[in-house]
Motif scaffolding. Structure first.
Motif, PDB file in Angstrom:
ATOM      1  N   UNK A   1       0.788  -1.234   0.000  1.00  0.00           N
ATOM      2  CA  UNK A   1       0.000   0.000   0.000  1.00  0.00           C
ATOM      3  C   UNK A   1       0.822   1.288   0.000  1.00  0.00           C
ATOM      4  N   UNK A   2       2.001   1.270   0.572  1.00  0.00           N
ATOM      5  CA  UNK A   2       2.816   2.486   0.643  1.00  0.00           C
ATOM      6  C   UNK A   2       3.196   3.024  -0.735  1.00  0.00           C
ATOM      7  N   UNK A   3       3.147   2.187  -1.770  1.00  0.00           N
ATOM      8  CA  UNK A   3       3.470   2.666  -3.115  1.00  0.00           C
ATOM      9  C   UNK A   3       2.346   3.507  -3.696  1.00  0.00           C
ATOM     10  N   UNK A   4       1.104   3.307  -3.210  1.00  0.00           N
ATOM     11  CA  UNK A   4      -0.045   4.017  -3.750  1.00  0.00           C
ATOM     12  C   UNK A   4      -0.439   3.533  -5.137  1.00  0.00           C
ATOM     13  N   UNK A   5       0.130   2.439  -5.580  1.00  0.00           N
ATOM     14  CA  UNK A   5      -0.171   1.868  -6.896  1.00  0.00           C
ATOM     15  C   UNK A   5      -1.179   0.740  -6.723  1.00  0.00           C
ATOM     16  N   UNK A   6      -2.445   1.084  -6.918  1.00  0.00           N
ATOM     17  CA  UNK A   6      -3.517   0.127  -6.689  1.00  0.00           C
ATOM     18  C   UNK A   6      -4.014  -0.435  -8.009  1.00  0.00           C
ATOM     19  N   UNK A   7      -3.907  -1.729  -8.179  1.00  0.00           N
ATOM     20  CA  UNK A   7      -4.333  -2.396  -9.409  1.00  0.00           C
ATOM     21  C   UNK A   7      -5.808  -2.757  -9.374  1.00  0.00           C
ATOM     22  N   UNK A   8      -6.371  -2.905  -8.197  1.00  0.00           N
ATOM     23  CA  UNK A   8      -7.746  -3.374  -8.054  1.00  0.00           C
ATOM     24  C   UNK A   8      -8.704  -2.192  -7.891  1.00  0.00           C
ATOM     25  N   UNK A   9      -9.832  -2.279  -8.593  1.00  0.00           N
ATOM     26  CA  UNK A   9     -10.818  -1.192  -8.544  1.00  0.00           C
ATOM     27  C   UNK A   9     -11.340  -0.960  -7.129  1.00  0.00           C
ATOM     28  N   UNK A  10     -11.582  -2.032  -6.381  1.00  0.00           N
ATOM     29  CA  UNK A  10     -12.117  -1.851  -5.026  1.00  0.00           C
ATOM     30  C   UNK A  10     -11.137  -1.070  -4.147  1.00  0.00           C
ATOM     31  N   UNK A  11      -9.844  -1.264  -4.327  1.00  0.00           N
ATOM     32  CA  UNK A  11      -8.858  -0.513  -3.545  1.00  0.00           C
ATOM     33  C   UNK A  11      -8.805   0.938  -4.006  1.00  0.00           C
ATOM     34  N   UNK A  12      -8.853   1.154  -5.303  1.00  0.00           N
ATOM     35  CA  UNK A  12      -8.856   2.538  -5.818  1.00  0.00           C
ATOM     36  C   UNK A  12     -10.088   3.294  -5.314  1.00  0.00           C
ATOM     37  N   UNK A  13     -11.241   2.642  -5.305  1.00  0.00           N
ATOM     38  CA  UNK A  13     -12.469   3.282  -4.795  1.00  0.00           C
ATOM     39  C   UNK A  13     -12.347   3.596  -3.309  1.00  0.00           C
ATOM     40  N   UNK A  14     -11.800   2.673  -2.541  1.00  0.00           N
ATOM     41  CA  UNK A  14     -11.611   2.886  -1.109  1.00  0.00           C
ATOM     42  C   UNK A  14     -10.633   4.040  -0.889  1.00  0.00           C
ATOM     43  N   UNK A  15      -9.547   4.082  -1.651  1.00  0.00           N
ATOM     44  CA  UNK A  15      -8.565   5.162  -1.528  1.00  0.00           C
ATOM     45  C   UNK A  15      -9.204   6.515  -1.841  1.00  0.00           C
ATOM     46  N   UNK A  16     -10.051   6.567  -2.856  1.00  0.00           N
ATOM     47  CA  UNK A  16     -10.728   7.811  -3.215  1.00  0.00           C
ATOM     48  C   UNK A  16     -11.684   8.258  -2.111  1.00  0.00           C
ATOM     49  N   UNK A  17     -12.384   7.307  -1.509  1.00  0.00           N
ATOM     50  CA  UNK A  17     -13.301   7.636  -0.413  1.00  0.00           C
ATOM     51  C   UNK A  17     -12.544   8.236   0.758  1.00  0.00           C
ATOM     52  N   UNK A  18     -11.456   7.605   1.150  1.00  0.00           N
ATOM     53  CA  UNK A  18     -10.670   8.095   2.283  1.00  0.00           C
ATOM     54  C   UNK A  18     -10.030   9.435   1.947  1.00  0.00           C
ATOM     55  N   UNK A  19      -9.466   9.557   0.750  1.00  0.00           N
ATOM     56  CA  UNK A  19      -8.809  10.816   0.353  1.00  0.00           C
ATOM     57  C   UNK A  19      -9.786  11.982   0.246  1.00  0.00           C
ATOM     58  N   UNK A  20     -11.062  11.680   0.011  1.00  0.00           N
ATOM     59  CA  UNK A  20     -12.065  12.726  -0.151  1.00  0.00           C
ATOM     60  C   UNK A  20     -12.578  13.315   1.148  1.00  0.00           C
ATOM     61  N   UNK A  21     -12.008  12.903   2.271  1.00  0.00           N
ATOM     62  CA  UNK A  21     -12.454  13.419   3.568  1.00  0.00           C
ATOM     63  C   UNK A  21     -11.250  13.900   4.372  1.00  0.00           C
ATOM     64  N   UNK A  22     -11.540  14.710   5.378  1.00  0.00           N
ATOM     65  CA  UNK A  22     -10.495  15.264   6.234  1.00  0.00           C
ATOM     66  C   UNK A  22     -10.317  14.475   7.527  1.00  0.00           C
TER      67      UNK A  22
END
Length: 188
Positions: A53-74
């Motif tokens: 995870x530390x690379x931020x290179x997510x191959x799976x859509x579910x991980x990218x969606x989760x990352x976007x959800x978390x990044x979209x909040x403070x």
């Protein structure tokens, strides 16, 4: 200011959603834009990305969606049960799926259980302190009585079940909001 309230239990019958609903209501009364995220709907498998995870290179859509959800909040509030005196797999998997997205955020843990969830609180506080969020130092540990549950395994009245500690939850929310405002002011 945006915050996510994470329902940590992924069991079919659970009270985490009811508790998260009370937390969400308290936050919205204070003007904070909140989104409740139900980990049972995300279906995050444990550590199935080809890169760490530390690379931020997510191959799976579910991980990218989760990352976007978390990044979209403070800020985040994790509402988690204590299962067998420890952490349930849902929130631990969700935390482990990401790394950089947790950095520099604000967070709080609300644990619950028949014994108040103190053990899971301590475990998640340790894990989260390693990945980066600035956690509220107190959090909240909710004690549930068997009398609060109906025959179907959920609270008969969530507001009443959480009501005894509603003032503490409100104080926790206020501390996180104050920290969000301070951080926002320091960046602005």
């Amino acid at each position: 200011m945006k915050a996510i309230v994470i329902i940590g239990s992924t069991r079919p019958v659970r009270v985490g959603g009811q508790i998260a609903g009370v937390v969400d209501r308290i936050r919205s009364e204070r003007g904070v834009d909140t989104k409740v995220v139900d980990l049972s709907e995300l279906n995050l498998p444990p550590l199935n990305e080809p890169q760490v995870p530390a690379t931020g290179q997510y191959a799976r859509e579910h991980t990218r969606n989760w990352a976007a959800t978390v990044s979209g909040a403070d800020a985040d509030v994790v509402v988690t049960p204590q299962d067998n005196d420890g952490d349930p797999s849902g929130p631990k998997t969700a935390i482990n799926a990401l790394y950089n997205e947790w950095q520099g955020r604000l967070g709080a843990i609300i644990s619950y259980g028949g014994r108040g969830g103190g053990m899971v609180y301590d475990q998640f506080a340790q894990v989260l302190s390693l990945v980066g969020p600035q956690l509220d130092p107190e959090g909240e540990k909710l004690f549930q009585s068997r009398d609060d549950y109906g025959e179907n395994g959920t609270f008969t009245d969530a507001e009443a079940a959480v009501g005894a500690q509603a003032a503490e939850i409100a104080a926790l929310v206020d501390r996180v909001i104050a920290a969000m405002s301070e951080k926002d002011g320091a960046q602005g």
